[in-house]
Design an enzyme around this catalytic site. Structure first.
Site, PDB file in Angstrom:
ATOM      1  N   CYS C  90      -8.267   5.445  -4.156  1.00  0.00           N
ATOM      2  CA  CYS C  90      -9.229   6.103  -4.955  1.00  0.00           C
ATOM      3  C   CYS C  90     -10.494   5.710  -5.015  1.00  0.00           C
ATOM      4  O   CYS C  90     -11.000   5.578  -4.002  1.00  0.00           O
ATOM      5  CB  CYS C  90      -8.569   6.572  -6.430  1.00  0.00           C
ATOM      6  N   HIS C 207      -2.643   7.613  -5.284  1.00  0.00           N
ATOM      7  CA  HIS C 207      -2.199   6.570  -6.043  1.00  0.00           C
ATOM      8  C   HIS C 207      -0.874   5.995  -6.094  1.00  0.00           C
ATOM      9  O   HIS C 207       0.140   6.609  -6.751  1.00  0.00           O
ATOM     10  CB  HIS C 207      -2.610   6.768  -7.838  1.00  0.00           C
ATOM     11  N   GLU C 209       0.561   3.143  -7.055  1.00  0.00           N
ATOM     12  CA  GLU C 209       1.110   2.664  -8.390  1.00  0.00           C
ATOM     13  C   GLU C 209       1.376   3.683  -9.197  1.00  0.00           C
ATOM     14  O   GLU C 209       2.141   3.314 -10.094  1.00  0.00           O
ATOM     15  CB  GLU C 209      -0.227   1.658  -8.831  1.00  0.00           C
TER      16      GLU C 209
END
Lengths: 742, 83, 239
Positions: C90, C207, C209
């Site tokens: 990002c 993302h 994560e």
């Protein structure tokens, strides 16, 4: 009036208030002193018109670690953790500059949370706008959503839940209520108290400019078209600055370098300084020549009243000043010693050695008059109880009405809004927006936190007492639907001008209802905010006491969401359905009228249902649970179907009319689905806990098929999903969205 | 003291959705004769310098390094001497 | 062979996914990552460097434009040259393009709105160090959360990326079809993630994560971290 205007007028005080000041001070105040009283005795800071009513709220309980009176309330959630939370309004600034108004509202409430020593973990918001087919409304909604997103996303605090309603009565005076929730070690809760004579007062964060001067008095007046000059400078938020301030502040708290701290919000240094002194029973002086300024030529009173954002006031041990300065320097922020805690009890403003103002702190913070205003029951209260529901009763095409409701502004999916908010950052969001309540896992614990905001202001308008109780009950039920036990609440009480006896009556009634429900549901009030004068050109908003509620899940793995999970599961409606069409969204959609009896609320029944939901979730009997709210059973069933992508096969024979069965908004009802294997144990639990219920049918992989008293609705789920999912985006930007571009 | 104004625009070849939205808005408000709308940013820098040319050269360097991204943007620098 | 992989998460002022990245990395690999402050002029020879999402320096001027001048970026460049694996997620991707460690730039989303939601990606290159745990063509779900994620690059640059098979992830629909409207941000050629010529730097807008544990609603993202981990182990660690 013209010839002998008193000095009080310029400061928004009345002659009675001025006389009271002279009596209390035993002398005439000077200009600077009077400007301090002007803001501190404004409604916004003093709560002079609401204080007496707020005393009714239950505020204690074993779960409460910090009740009202501090920057935020705190409740215990186990494992040595506390949850700090509070809600606040930023209505008038958002009406004028929606992006910055909403952004700075979010920024302010976040500072209140980290001022308690808590790391913010979630934001919520409650919004009200006028008609969505109006260009100004679209501009306001786009701007407010972008402002909330712009600020919260940058800080990395997920915006996880909220509510928004549209009604013409909010046309000129939209509502923007922001709530923030933080996590704090229960042994390290900080307070906004200036203890220890000789300790140093520091201002940290941004420099001071001419932002939002007199915002507090502005918030205490009605909006109108006529007086643009009265408006304060728009406050501009700097979320990057706030992020640095957050990290730097948490770092100095972590290292135990601070004695007391407080956000600089409305009325800036004046209110924060005098409140910190007042809480400790001490005095405090501020030397304005030491306050770091962003621009030159600010008058003393401007420095004292500036509402420049992203600043905090600290009280620290003189030996720690250097260390604090170093930490702020690492984050590229200014930290300046600007004063000292004194033993004289006075809030003093100095410029070097020159004393500009000196007032006993308690006079500013506690001695504003407590007004109990005259109240009068408005004529509409009785008149609007009568309503003609023939259009709804004879509607005929139930499927069409259901589709229209699902596409209507007050019911359709809020995805267009919440997808602009980063609702996942932090990796704690385990139930995302779109259901009844958001759930966050608590780091280092098995537990979870459920959060919800609620208020149906049509109910409150038509019956403030009952509506106030329902707002609490619905927020609590939303949280209980996830399997969480409702713990405590904060509120934001948005009303019109309290000097109008009919508005004051609404306020007294609504707070009565709120207090009763908070007590009955064991959800004490740990803080809140009152926003009066929400009127536009003399037209008040509907009374809107927004409730923000937190609940606790003992095992976050057992959280329950609102959508159906598997074909073959059994579908029940829990709670009593009555012949209640009054104050309903369906009646509003068909007639555009706010009228009828507000649905009954039995608080004992509400409590019993919440307890049952918590117990059934803990036993893992519930596959889904969804609150029945606006639009009644039909809308709730449709939502559980279309969010999960399932159909339904349900049949119900009932004594109430088909219209009431489908769209009536009887309270304390929840749609649940249960795996077939759990049927016996679930039904036993229902009967042993005396929960009224109807087994409606089954979740299927096919259409939405619902038969009531022989009348049936058969609708492909895609035909329900499309209007529900797409209508808000379509209504907000037809054919273009010029504001998002700017 | 000089005042430099750096105007940064998206390259012509890069889609400018903000400009397009404003263009549509202006047209929908009934304004006619609009060719196209592009949105950029304007950066004002007050700086010391020997003369205009030297100030402009320095600001140009800064624009290359930081103020504009040559992958998607172009820039222009205008300098005036302040009294 | 050592199973120990050293990983660092760079923290800029305004980074806000730094803790999330460390948490995701640890959830996937069982090993903790260090945090490195942007003002640090030197850092150890980490095997893996994560440049996290957020709003470094408030995203003022342009996303990532100021962060690329932080002292730590010289160290990131040094580690990139010695073969450490660098992943920019990002805002981290934006920083890497601003630093010219990856080609192209990220523009404002097509609809001008910030978008936070789960999206689908097709794994276009499953041989990279970052995606080796996926099957070629596999459709995976990651969240996005950005306002400036529309990838752009010159026509020549695009051809080079395509010819060298450096587009590792493309936005697609749930069935894996790559169509212009399945790129939520208007990204050129639906590009969601790409690698440098040497193959040791990945930049991506989505993302990983955020879906690295099933409690978060899915764990497609953990496979990316595990892939990086295995690649680093396979390289024998660099230390």
């Amino acid at each position: 009036m013209c010839g002998n205007a008193g000095p009080w007028l310029e400061h928004g005080l009345t002659q009675e208030e001025y006389d009271r000041i002279v009596k209390l001070m035993k002398r005439e105040p000077n200009y600077e002193e009077l400007s301090l009283f002007g803001v501190m005795w404004s409604e916004h800071c003093s709560y002079k018109n609401s204080r007496a009513q707020l005393k009714k709220f239950p505020t204690r309980g074993p779960q409460v670690l910090q009740g009202p009176g501090e920057n935020a309330g705190v409740v215990a959630v186990g494992d040595g953790l506390g949850v700090a939370f509070k809600m606040e309004s930023h209505n008038h600034p958002s009406a004028i500059e929606p992006y910055q108004g909403a952004a700075t509202g979010v920024g302010g409430i976040i500072r209140d949370i980290f001022a308690m020593g808590a790391r913010p973990i979630a934001s919520l918001n409650s919004l009200r706008f006028g008609r969505l087919d109006d260009n100004r409304t679209r501009r306001l909604l786009s701007g407010v959503a972008a402002g909330i997103a712009g600020y919260g996303n940058c800080l990395g605090i997920p915006t996880v839940a909220g509510e928004v309603y549209f009604h013409p009565a909010y046309q000129g005076n939209p509502l923007v209520n922001a709530m923030c929730v933080g996590l704090v070690d229960e042994k390290k809760i900080f307070k906004g108290s200036a203890t220890g004579v000789g300790n140093i007062v520091m201002v940290v964060g941004a420099r001071t400019g001419r932002d939002g001067i007199k915002g507090a008095s502005f918030a205490s007046e009605e909006l109108s078209d006529s007086d643009p000059d009265k408006r304060p400078n728009v406050q501009v938020g700097d979320p990057f600055m706030e992020k640095l301030l957050l990290e730097a502040t948490l770092e100095i708290l972590e290292r135990n370098l601070v004695i007391g701290l407080q956000d600089l919000g409305a009325a800036g240094l004046t209110s924060s300084g005098s409140e910190m002194a007042g809480r400790a029973g001490n005095g405090l002086y501020i030397d304005i020549s030491k306050v770091p300024l962003r621009e030159e030529g600010l008058a003393p009173w401007e420095i004292m009243l500036s509402e420049s954002q992203e600043r905090m006031l600290l009280v620290v041990d003189p030996a720690k000043v250097e260390e604090i300065r170093k930490i702020f320097d690492k984050w590229d922020l200014v930290a300046s010693a600007i004063g000292e805690v004194t033993g004289d009890g006075h809030f003093t403003v100095r410029r070097g050695d020159e004393v500009l103002a000196s007032v006993p702190a308690g006079l500013l913070t506690d001695q504003a008059p407590v007004n109990i205003r005259p109240q009068r029951e408005p004529a509409y209260f009785q008149e609007k109880k009568k309503a003609d529901f023939s259009r709804l009763l004879n509607c005929g095409d139930w499927a069409d009405l259901l589709k229209k409701l699902l596409a209507s502004p007050n019911i359709c999916s809020r995805r267009w809004i919440y997808e602009q908010y980063d609702h996942m950052v932090g990796l704690n969001t385990v139930l995302r927006p779109g259901g009844d309540a958001a759930v966050l896992r608590l780091p280092g614990s098995r537990r979870g936190l459920a959060l919800s905001c609620d208020c149906n202001s049509r109910y409150v308008y038509l019956d403030p007492r009952r509506g106030g109780a329902i707002a609490v009950a619905e927020a609590a039920r939303n949280v209980a639907c996830t399997g969480a036990r409702p713990l405590a609440l904060t509120n934001c009480l948005n009303f019109g001008n309290p000097e109008n006896p009919e508005i004051y009556w609404q306020f007294v009634q609504a707070t009565d209802g709120l207090a009763e429900a908070a007590l009955a549901l064991d959800t004490p009030v740990t803080g809140g905010n009152v926003s009066f004068y929400n009127e536009y050109n003399g037209q008040p908003i509907p009374p809107t006491p927004t409730i923000g509620l937190v609940g606790l899940l003992e095992d976050v793995e057992k959280r329950v969401s609102s959508e159906f999970k598997a074909a073959g599961d059994l579908v029940y409606v829990l709670g009593q359905s009555r012949e209640e069409l009054g104050a309903g969204e369906a009646h509003w959609l068909l007639t555009g009228r706010d009228e009828g009896q507000v649905p009954e609320i039995d608080l004992k029944e509400a409590r019993r249902l919440n307890d049952f939901l918590v117990e059934a979730a803990a036993g893992a009997y519930l596959r889904s649970a969804h609150d029945c709210a606006e639009g009644g059973l039909a809308v709730a069933l449709a939502e559980s179907c279309l969010i999960g992508g399932f159909g339904l096969e349900a049949r119900w024979r009932t004594d109430i009319s088909t219209a009431a069965a489908l769209f009536g908004e009887s309270q304390s009802r929840v749609i649940v689905s249960v795996a077939p294997g759990n049927r016996a144990v679930f039904e036993n639990l229902l009967s042993s806990r005396e929960i009224c219920h109807v087994h409606l049918g089954l979740v299927t992989d096919f259409d939405f098929c619902l038969e009531i008293n022989g009348e049936s609705l058969n609708i492909p789920v895609a035909e329900l999903a499309a209007p529900y999912n797409e209508s808000l985006a379509r209504m907000v930007k037809p054919p273009m969205n010029e504001d998002a571009a700017l | 003291m000089f005042k430099a104004v750096v105007t940064v625009m998206l390259k012509k070849s890069v889609l400018d959705p903000q400009g397009a939205a404003v263009e549509r808005a202006l047209k929908s408000m009934g304004h006619s004769g609009i060719g196209s709308v592009r949105i950029g940013k304007s950066i004002e820098i007050l700086l010391d310098g020997r003369d205009e040319a030297e100030a402009e050269a320095r600001v140009g360097d800064w624009a290359d390094q930081l103020l504009a991204n040559p992958v998607m943007e172009t820039y222009a620098v205008a300098v005036e001497k302040l009294k | 062979m050592s199973r120990r992989v050293s990983a660092a998460v760079i923290v800029f002022p305004g980074s806000n996914c730094d803790r999330d990245c460390a948490r995701g990395w640890e959830a996937a690999t069982g090993q903790a990552a260090d945090f490195v402050w942007h003002k640090d002029g030197a850092m150890p020879d980490y095997d893996v460097v994560i440049i996290p999402g957020g709003f470094s320096f408030g995203d003022y001027l342009r996303c990532g434009a100021i962060a690329r001048f932080s002292p730590i970026m010289n160290e990131v460049l040094r580690l990139a040259r010695r073969g450490s694996r660098i992943i920019g997620i990002c805002n981290g991707f934006q920083i890497l393009t601003e630093a010219r460690l990856l080609p192209g730039a990220l523009l404002r989303n097509r609809d001008l709105l910030f978008i936070c939601r789960d999206i689908y990606l097709r794994v276009e290159n499953a041989r990279s160090d970052f995606t080796a745990g996926y099957r070629p063509g596999q459709v995976i779900r990651y969240p996005i959360a950005h306002g400036e994620g529309g990838f752009t690059v010159s026509p020549a640059g695009l051809k080079k990326l395509q010819d060298e098979d450096r587009v590792v992830l493309r936005y697609c629909d749930p069935e894996g079809r790559v169509a212009p409207d399945s790129a939520p941000n208007g990204s050129l050629d639906n590009i969601a993630g790409l690698i440098n010529e040497e193959g040791n730097i990945l930049g991506l807008m989505p993302h990983p994560e955020r879906l690295s544990e099933s409690i978060l609603g899915g764990d497609d993202g953990r496979i990316m971290f595990q892939s990086i981990f295995e690649a680093a182990v396979g390289a024998g660690g660099l230390n």
